[in-house]
Design a protein around this motif. Structure first.
Motif, PDB file in Angstrom:
ATOM      1  N   GLU A 174       0.873  -1.172   0.000  1.00 24.90           N
ATOM      2  CA  GLU A 174       0.000   0.000   0.000  1.00 24.90           C
ATOM      3  C   GLU A 174       0.909   1.220   0.000  1.00 24.90           C
ATOM      4  OE1 GLU A 174      -3.421   0.386   0.193  1.00 24.90           O
ATOM      5  OE2 GLU A 174      -4.044  -1.654   0.639  1.00 24.90           O
ATOM      6  N   ASP A 175       0.489   2.280  -0.685  1.00 26.63           N
ATOM      7  CA  ASP A 175       1.265   3.518  -0.610  1.00 26.63           C
ATOM      8  C   ASP A 175       0.392   4.707  -0.940  1.00 26.63           C
ATOM      9  OD1 ASP A 175       1.047   3.213  -3.409  1.00 26.63           O
ATOM     10  OD2 ASP A 175       2.997   4.107  -3.750  1.00 26.63           O
ATOM     11  N   GLY A 176       0.918   5.874  -0.666  1.00 27.33           N
ATOM     12  CA  GLY A 176       0.253   7.099  -1.065  1.00 27.33           C
ATOM     13  C   GLY A 176      -0.570   7.763   0.015  1.00 27.33           C
ATOM     14  N   THR A 177      -1.437   8.646  -0.432  1.00 26.03           N
ATOM     15  CA  THR A 177      -2.244   9.481   0.451  1.00 26.03           C
ATOM     16  C   THR A 177      -3.137   8.646   1.362  1.00 26.03           C
ATOM     17  OG1 THR A 177      -2.234  11.208  -1.226  1.00 26.03           O
ATOM     18  CG2 THR A 177      -3.890  11.389   0.486  1.00 26.03           C
ATOM     19  N   ALA A 178      -3.701   7.566   0.840  1.00 21.40           N
ATOM     20  CA  ALA A 178      -4.593   6.738   1.661  1.00 21.40           C
ATOM     21  C   ALA A 178      -3.846   6.154   2.860  1.00 21.40           C
ATOM     22  CB  ALA A 178      -5.211   5.624   0.824  1.00 21.40           C
ATOM     23  N   VAL A 179      -2.594   5.763   2.673  1.00 16.96           N
ATOM     24  CA  VAL A 179      -1.799   5.219   3.782  1.00 16.96           C
ATOM     25  C   VAL A 179      -1.530   6.318   4.804  1.00 16.96           C
ATOM     26  CG1 VAL A 179       0.418   4.195   4.451  1.00 16.96           C
ATOM     27  CG2 VAL A 179      -0.756   3.383   2.410  1.00 16.96           C
ATOM     28  N   ALA A 180      -1.132   7.486   4.343  1.00 17.95           N
ATOM     29  CA  ALA A 180      -0.865   8.604   5.260  1.00 17.95           C
ATOM     30  C   ALA A 180      -2.113   8.939   6.068  1.00 17.95           C
ATOM     31  CB  ALA A 180      -0.378   9.816   4.484  1.00 17.95           C
ATOM     32  N   GLU A 181      -3.269   8.963   5.420  1.00 21.14           N
ATOM     33  CA  GLU A 181      -4.520   9.264   6.118  1.00 21.14           C
ATOM     34  C   GLU A 181      -4.860   8.188   7.140  1.00 21.14           C
ATOM     35  OE1 GLU A 181      -7.482   9.894   3.087  1.00 21.14           O
ATOM     36  OE2 GLU A 181      -6.547  11.769   2.434  1.00 21.14           O
ATOM     37  N   GLU A 182      -4.654   6.927   6.775  1.00 20.61           N
ATOM     38  CA  GLU A 182      -4.958   5.826   7.696  1.00 20.61           C
ATOM     39  C   GLU A 182      -4.020   5.847   8.900  1.00 20.61           C
ATOM     40  OE1 GLU A 182      -7.448   2.506   8.645  1.00 20.61           O
ATOM     41  OE2 GLU A 182      -7.618   4.075   7.153  1.00 20.61           O
ATOM     42  N   VAL A 183      -2.734   6.076   8.660  1.00 19.35           N
ATOM     43  CA  VAL A 183      -1.762   6.168   9.754  1.00 19.35           C
ATOM     44  C   VAL A 183      -2.157   7.304  10.691  1.00 19.35           C
ATOM     45  CG1 VAL A 183       0.644   6.758  10.302  1.00 19.35           C
ATOM     46  CG2 VAL A 183       0.151   5.118   8.490  1.00 19.35           C
ATOM     47  N   TRP A 184      -2.495   8.447  10.117  1.00 15.36           N
ATOM     48  CA  TRP A 184      -2.897   9.606  10.911  1.00 15.36           C
ATOM     49  C   TRP A 184      -4.127   9.284  11.745  1.00 15.36           C
ATOM     50  CZ3 TRP A 184      -0.990  14.055  12.488  1.00 15.36           C
ATOM     51  CH2 TRP A 184      -1.840  15.046  12.934  1.00 15.36           C
ATOM     52  N   ASN A 185      -5.143   8.694  11.122  1.00 20.61           N
ATOM     53  CA  ASN A 185      -6.390   8.394  11.826  1.00 20.61           C
ATOM     54  C   ASN A 185      -6.184   7.384  12.954  1.00 20.61           C
ATOM     55  OD1 ASN A 185      -7.895  10.192  10.326  1.00 20.61           O
ATOM     56  ND2 ASN A 185      -8.468   8.671   8.804  1.00 20.61           N
ATOM     57  N   VAL A 186      -5.366   6.376  12.724  1.00 21.78           N
ATOM     58  CA  VAL A 186      -5.094   5.384  13.764  1.00 21.78           C
ATOM     59  C   VAL A 186      -4.329   6.037  14.918  1.00 21.78           C
ATOM     60  CG1 VAL A 186      -3.790   3.283  14.308  1.00 21.78           C
ATOM     61  CG2 VAL A 186      -5.244   3.361  12.280  1.00 21.78           C
ATOM     62  N   ALA A 187      -3.351   6.884  14.594  1.00 25.82           N
ATOM     63  CA  ALA A 187      -2.595   7.571  15.645  1.00 25.82           C
ATOM     64  C   ALA A 187      -3.505   8.482  16.470  1.00 25.82           C
ATOM     65  CB  ALA A 187      -1.456   8.380  15.023  1.00 25.82           C
ATOM     66  N   ILE A 188      -4.376   9.242  15.801  1.00 29.95           N
ATOM     67  CA  ILE A 188      -5.296  10.139  16.509  1.00 29.95           C
ATOM     68  C   ILE A 188      -6.273   9.329  17.366  1.00 29.95           C
ATOM     69  CG2 ILE A 188      -7.179  11.804  16.216  1.00 29.95           C
ATOM     70  CD1 ILE A 188      -4.371  12.969  15.778  1.00 29.95           C
ATOM     71  N   ALA A 189      -6.806   8.227  16.827  1.00 32.19           N
ATOM     72  CA  ALA A 189      -7.739   7.393  17.594  1.00 32.19           C
ATOM     73  C   ALA A 189      -7.053   6.828  18.841  1.00 32.19           C
ATOM     74  CB  ALA A 189      -8.284   6.265  16.723  1.00 32.19           C
ATOM     75  N   SER A 190      -5.813   6.394  18.696  1.00 30.15           N
ATOM     76  CA  SER A 190      -5.069   5.865  19.840  1.00 30.15           C
ATOM     77  C   SER A 190      -4.833   6.949  20.881  1.00 30.15           C
ATOM     78  CB  SER A 190      -3.743   5.288  19.350  1.00 30.15           C
ATOM     79  OG  SER A 190      -2.984   4.803  20.415  1.00 30.15           O
ATOM     80  N   TYR A 191      -4.472   8.141  20.430  1.00 22.07           N
ATOM     81  CA  TYR A 191      -4.246   9.259  21.346  1.00 22.07           C
ATOM     82  C   TYR A 191      -5.535   9.648  22.066  1.00 22.07           C
ATOM     83  CZ  TYR A 191      -2.878  13.881  23.023  1.00 22.07           C
ATOM     84  OH  TYR A 191      -2.628  14.970  23.798  1.00 22.07           O
ATOM     85  N   LYS A 192      -6.642   9.677  21.334  1.00 24.40           N
ATOM     86  CA  LYS A 192      -7.927   9.995  21.967  1.00 24.40           C
ATOM     87  C   LYS A 192      -8.268   8.957  23.034  1.00 24.40           C
ATOM     88  CE  LYS A 192     -10.269  12.636  18.346  1.00 24.40           C
ATOM     89  NZ  LYS A 192     -11.409  12.643  17.419  1.00 24.40           N
ATOM     90  N   ASN A 193      -8.012   7.674  22.739  1.00 21.11           N
ATOM     91  CA  ASN A 193      -8.249   6.629  23.740  1.00 21.11           C
ATOM     92  C   ASN A 193      -7.412   6.886  24.987  1.00 21.11           C
ATOM     93  OD1 ASN A 193     -10.095   5.272  22.182  1.00 21.11           O
ATOM     94  ND2 ASN A 193      -8.667   3.720  21.485  1.00 21.11           N
ATOM     95  N   PHE A 194      -6.171   7.295  24.796  1.00 23.04           N
ATOM     96  CA  PHE A 194      -5.295   7.611  25.923  1.00 23.04           C
ATOM     97  C   PHE A 194      -5.887   8.760  26.750  1.00 23.04           C
ATOM     98  CE2 PHE A 194      -1.977  10.507  27.471  1.00 23.04           C
ATOM     99  CZ  PHE A 194      -1.401   9.697  28.446  1.00 23.04           C
ATOM    100  N   LEU A 195      -6.336   9.815  26.074  1.00 19.49           N
ATOM    101  CA  LEU A 195      -6.854  10.986  26.775  1.00 19.49           C
ATOM    102  C   LEU A 195      -8.103  10.676  27.591  1.00 19.49           C
ATOM    103  CD1 LEU A 195      -6.399  13.807  24.113  1.00 19.49           C
ATOM    104  CD2 LEU A 195      -5.025  13.399  26.167  1.00 19.49           C
ATOM    105  N   ILE A 196      -8.931   9.753  27.118  1.00 17.63           N
ATOM    106  CA  ILE A 196     -10.152   9.429  27.854  1.00 17.63           C
ATOM    107  C   ILE A 196      -9.955   8.253  28.810  1.00 17.63           C
ATOM    108  CG2 ILE A 196     -11.688  10.414  26.122  1.00 17.63           C
ATOM    109  CD1 ILE A 196     -12.302   7.595  25.130  1.00 17.63           C
ATOM    110  N   GLY A 197      -8.693   7.878  29.022  1.00 15.32           N
ATOM    111  CA  GLY A 197      -8.397   6.836  29.992  1.00 15.32           C
ATOM    112  C   GLY A 197      -8.515   5.425  29.456  1.00 15.32           C
ATOM    113  N   GLU A 198      -8.510   5.272  28.150  1.00 12.45           N
ATOM    114  CA  GLU A 198      -8.583   3.949  27.546  1.00 12.45           C
ATOM    115  C   GLU A 198      -7.328   3.679  26.719  1.00 12.45           C
ATOM    116  OE1 GLU A 198     -12.240   3.696  25.368  1.00 12.45           O
ATOM    117  OE2 GLU A 198     -13.453   3.885  27.169  1.00 12.45           O
ATOM    118  N   GLY A 199      -6.184   4.157  27.215  1.00 13.86           N
ATOM    119  CA  GLY A 199      -4.920   4.034  26.494  1.00 13.86           C
ATOM    120  C   GLY A 199      -4.474   2.609  26.270  1.00 13.86           C
ATOM    121  N   HIS A 200      -5.062   1.677  26.993  1.00 12.77           N
ATOM    122  CA  HIS A 200      -4.723   0.266  26.813  1.00 12.77           C
ATOM    123  C   HIS A 200      -5.436  -0.346  25.608  1.00 12.77           C
ATOM    124  CE1 HIS A 200      -8.480   0.397  29.024  1.00 12.77           C
ATOM    125  NE2 HIS A 200      -8.742  -0.806  28.562  1.00 12.77           N
TER     126      HIS A 200
END
Length: 91
Positions: free
Chosen positions: A47-73
């Motif tokens: 996989e390559d390109g913009t779709a990969v960058a967007e997916e990586v970004w979205n997964v990172a943001i979702a993980s960070y949001k989980n951390f902020l709401i106390g669900e970092g695990h």
């Protein structure tokens, strides 16, 4: 609460940047546009390109949001584990 320093700038041939309203951007070390890719263990770009960058970004943001709401695990998946990819095309 301090979560520690985050090390960035360790890539030799590329630069990554991110802004919350722009997402993730990749460039070569000399500033030319670059693409983000997912490479399998045999060295094939699967996989390559913009779709990969967007997916990586979205997964990172979702993980960070989980951390902020106390669900970092919680682990963030792009599709249900053990099932076919949601966007997989029929053969």
């Amino acid at each position: 609460m301090c979560i520690g320093e985050i090390k960035i700038g360790s890539l030799e041939h590329a630069q990554l940047s991110a802004v919350i309203f722009e997402g993730l951007t990749a460039k070569t070390a000399d500033g030319r546009p670059a693409r983000i890719a997912i490479v399998d263990d045999a060295g094939n770009i699967i996989e390559d390109g913009t779709a990969v960058a967007e997916e990586v970004w979205n997964v990172a943001i979702a993980s960070y949001k989980n951390f902020l709401i106390g669900e970092g695990h919680m682990r963030v998946h792009t599709s249900p584990p053990g099932l076919k990819f949601q966007n997989q095309k029929a053969a």
